[in-house]
Design an enzyme around this catalytic site. Structure first.
Site, PDB file in Angstrom:
ATOM      1  N   CYS A   1      13.999  82.684 -13.264  1.00 51.25           N
ATOM      2  CA  CYS A   1      13.030  83.151 -12.275  1.00 51.25           C
ATOM      3  C   CYS A   1      12.039  82.031 -11.977  1.00 51.25           C
ATOM      4  O   CYS A   1      11.426  81.471 -12.900  1.00 51.25           O
ATOM      5  CB  CYS A   1      12.305  84.392 -12.781  1.00 51.25           C
ATOM      6  SG  CYS A   1      11.023  85.001 -11.656  1.00 51.25           S
TER       7      CYS A   1
ATOM      8  N   ASP B   1      19.467  72.217  -3.958  1.00 52.61           N
ATOM      9  CA  ASP B   1      20.516  73.095  -4.461  1.00 52.61           C
ATOM     10  C   ASP B   1      21.654  73.081  -3.447  1.00 52.61           C
ATOM     11  O   ASP B   1      21.478  73.485  -2.290  1.00 52.61           O
ATOM     12  CB  ASP B   1      20.000  74.525  -4.657  1.00 52.61           C
ATOM     13  CG  ASP B   1      21.079  75.453  -5.177  1.00 52.61           C
ATOM     14  OD1 ASP B   1      21.434  75.350  -6.363  1.00 52.61           O
ATOM     15  OD2 ASP B   1      21.580  76.289  -4.379  1.00 52.61           O
TER      16      ASP B   1
ATOM     17  N   GLU C   1      21.472  68.271  -8.839  1.00 49.62           N
ATOM     18  CA  GLU C   1      22.271  68.880  -9.891  1.00 49.62           C
ATOM     19  C   GLU C   1      23.408  67.955 -10.312  1.00 49.62           C
ATOM     20  O   GLU C   1      23.923  67.176  -9.513  1.00 49.62           O
ATOM     21  CB  GLU C   1      22.866  70.208  -9.409  1.00 49.62           C
ATOM     22  CG  GLU C   1      21.845  71.273  -9.079  1.00 49.62           C
ATOM     23  CD  GLU C   1      22.502  72.539  -8.572  1.00 49.62           C
ATOM     24  OE1 GLU C   1      22.499  73.546  -9.307  1.00 49.62           O
ATOM     25  OE2 GLU C   1      23.027  72.522  -7.442  1.00 49.62           O
TER      26      GLU C   1
ATOM     27  N   ASP D   1      19.673  80.931  -3.607  1.00 49.20           N
ATOM     28  CA  ASP D   1      19.619  79.482  -3.439  1.00 49.20           C
ATOM     29  C   ASP D   1      18.178  78.974  -3.375  1.00 49.20           C
ATOM     30  O   ASP D   1      17.879  77.893  -3.898  1.00 49.20           O
ATOM     31  CB  ASP D   1      20.378  79.082  -2.179  1.00 49.20           C
ATOM     32  CG  ASP D   1      21.859  79.434  -2.259  1.00 49.20           C
ATOM     33  OD1 ASP D   1      22.377  79.519  -3.384  1.00 49.20           O
ATOM     34  OD2 ASP D   1      22.484  79.624  -1.195  1.00 49.20           O
TER      35      ASP D   1
END
Length: 485
Positions: free
Chosen positions: A377, A227, A323, A406
């Protein structure tokens, strides 16, 4: 032209080396790069002249069979026309023999590629935003570059010199043993060499066909989710539950004080003025060189840090989940644009792509751009409807999990590695997961900028083309491969 294909077990790799040319060699380098730019501008003018002539004749009512013939832009056609006209053209007749033929071939090849990209963009065969007609390169702005594909191209046996056509033997700033050892062992073959002026110095890049054995990673059975962020450059969470962070070096922020001082000195000197033709003073040139040196140092530090990070990640994990960030859109946020650009999100993705494929043959999974990694979550899979950027701690309303924002996103990305195998095969589509609460708007990331209330004309992500050029690109249909109107 047929694309080069490497032999089985070989890859095409570039070895870039810094050069230390003397005064005469640097003058020859600049002459070759200028010749490449001049040949490019000649090709753009030669091909474009027939296009504008046809437009003028059509406006006069000339019949189709009597119009000026289209001039082809293929590389062999451009070479033939250039070789025929360079002896009599006053722009080249007096000096074209001073440079290698590879310099002019570089400019012509770049022009042919530019016209091909323009044609494919009009035909809808090229991705990305629409491309306009090739334009002339400015002597003041164009980046100096020249490519050599034939002639004497070698790395000398002393390990500190390289030899290029017409330029002779040039000393390198660093040893050449990495490439020299492979060439002497027979595991590398030099294909071409490209000289380029970048960040205040000259570089040569040797394109070589190298025999490379795949390296086994340290933990092939472990997947990691990365991330990216501004406060912390990368948060890496693997499938075993371990979470590691890579701090953001903030190279540009650290150099801002030094840059402010350098910019103030430059602003006090007598700089160039294109409107009046005023030439810069010697003191301005020295001050501007000192300012550029600070920018070059920041760029070098950033490049070194990103290479170390991506190399370490690619050499450790068997599966990497990254990502698909819309970096161009994120840069429109004026509050975060400087830090996002300094982090280099797009460069991290690019380096991971080729390092996992060529060096280790590991798997790189790219998460869907709209996958809500921060809203989901990591414990129960519940998804929040909204999660503003200023909220740095994720609190799950379903299971009560409290975790850093994060860290939670990195764990969700690591879980996508298994979803790509057991699910539909698309990252972010976990159809095998149990049904959880998913409020309205939870399937998209939080918008970082407000949408514009008033629609504006023009293309997204780029400047609006002039009206004449917009009309020019849509008023005719293509009837043959080389016809653009």
């Amino acid at each position: 032209m047929k694309k080069f294909q490497a032999q089985p077990g070989f890859v095409v790799q570039a070895f870039r080396l810094a050069l230390d040319p003397n005064v005469s060699q640097e003058q020859a380098l600049r002459s070759h790069c200028g010749a490449a730019r001049a040949a490019y501008n000649w090709a753009v003018g030669w091909v474009g002249a027939s296009w504008w002539q046809r437009r003028a004749e059509e406006s006069y009512g000339v019949a189709e069979e009597q119009l000026t013939q289209w001039r082809p832009w293929s590389l062999p056609a451009l070479r033939k026309a250039f070789n025929e006209g360079k002896h009599t053209d006053p722009r080249f007749a007096g000096w074209w023999e001073e440079n290698s033929k590879e310099a002019y071939s570089t400019g012509l090849a770049n022009a042919a590629a530019a016209f091909d990209n323009y044609a494919k963009s009009k035909q809808g065969k090229r991705r990305g935003r629409a491309m306009g007609m090739p334009r002339f390169k400015s002597k003041r702005k164009a980046r100096m570059s020249c490519r050599f594909t034939t002639g004497t191209i070698r790395v000398d046996s002393d390990g500190r010199h390289v030899t290029l056509p017409r330029l002779g033997t040039i000393r390198t700033h660093e040893p050449t043993v990495k490439l020299l050892d492979r060439v002497q062992a027979g595991t590398a073959r030099i294909l071409s060499a490209t000289v380029r002026h970048e960040r205040g110095r000259w570089f040569v890049s040797f394109q070589a066909e190298v025999k490379r054995d795949l390296l086994r990673v340290t933990r092939p059975d472990v997947a990691v989710g990365i991330d990216l962020g501004v406060k912390t450059l990368a948060v890496m969470a693997d499938s075993t539950g371990e979470i590691r962070t890579a701090p953001n070096p903030c190279h540009y922020d650290r150099a801002r004080k030094q840059l402010r001082r350098a910019c103030r000195v430059v602003s006090r000197r007598r700089g160039p003025d294109r409107r009046t033709g005023r030439q810069p003073s010697k003191r301005w040139e020295k001050a501007n060189a000192r300012r550029n040196k600070v920018h070059h140092r920041v760029a070098n530090l950033r490049e070194d840090a990103l290479h170390k990070l991506t190399t370490a990640v690619a050499a450790e994990y068997g599966t990497i989940v990254a990502e698909d960030l819309n970096v161009a859109g994120m840069l429109r946020n004026r509050r975060l644009a400087r830090r996002i650009a300094d982090a280099g999100f797009g460069e991290i993705r690019r380096q991971l792509d080729y390092k996992t494929r060529q060096r280790h043959a590991t798997r790189l999974v790219v998460a869907d751009r709209w996958y809500p990694s921060s809203k989901t979550c990591s414990g129960c899979g519940a998804v929040k409807a909204k999660l503003p950027l200023h909220v740095r701690t994720y609190e799950c309303d379903a299971c009560g999990l409290v975790i850093d924002r994060d860290d939670n996103a990195a764990l969700n990305l690591a879980a996508l590695a298994a979803a790509c195998v057991t699910g539909t095969g698309v990252a972010g589509d976990q159809d095998t997961a149990p049904a959880v609460s998913k409020p309205r708007g939870a399937d998209q990331k939080t918008r970082a900028t407000r949408p514009r209330r008033k629609a504006e004309a023009g293309r997204a992500g780029g400047a609006t083309l002039p009206h004449q050029r917009q009309t020019e690109t849509r008023d005719r249909t293509q009837s043959e491969p080389l016809t653009l109107w």
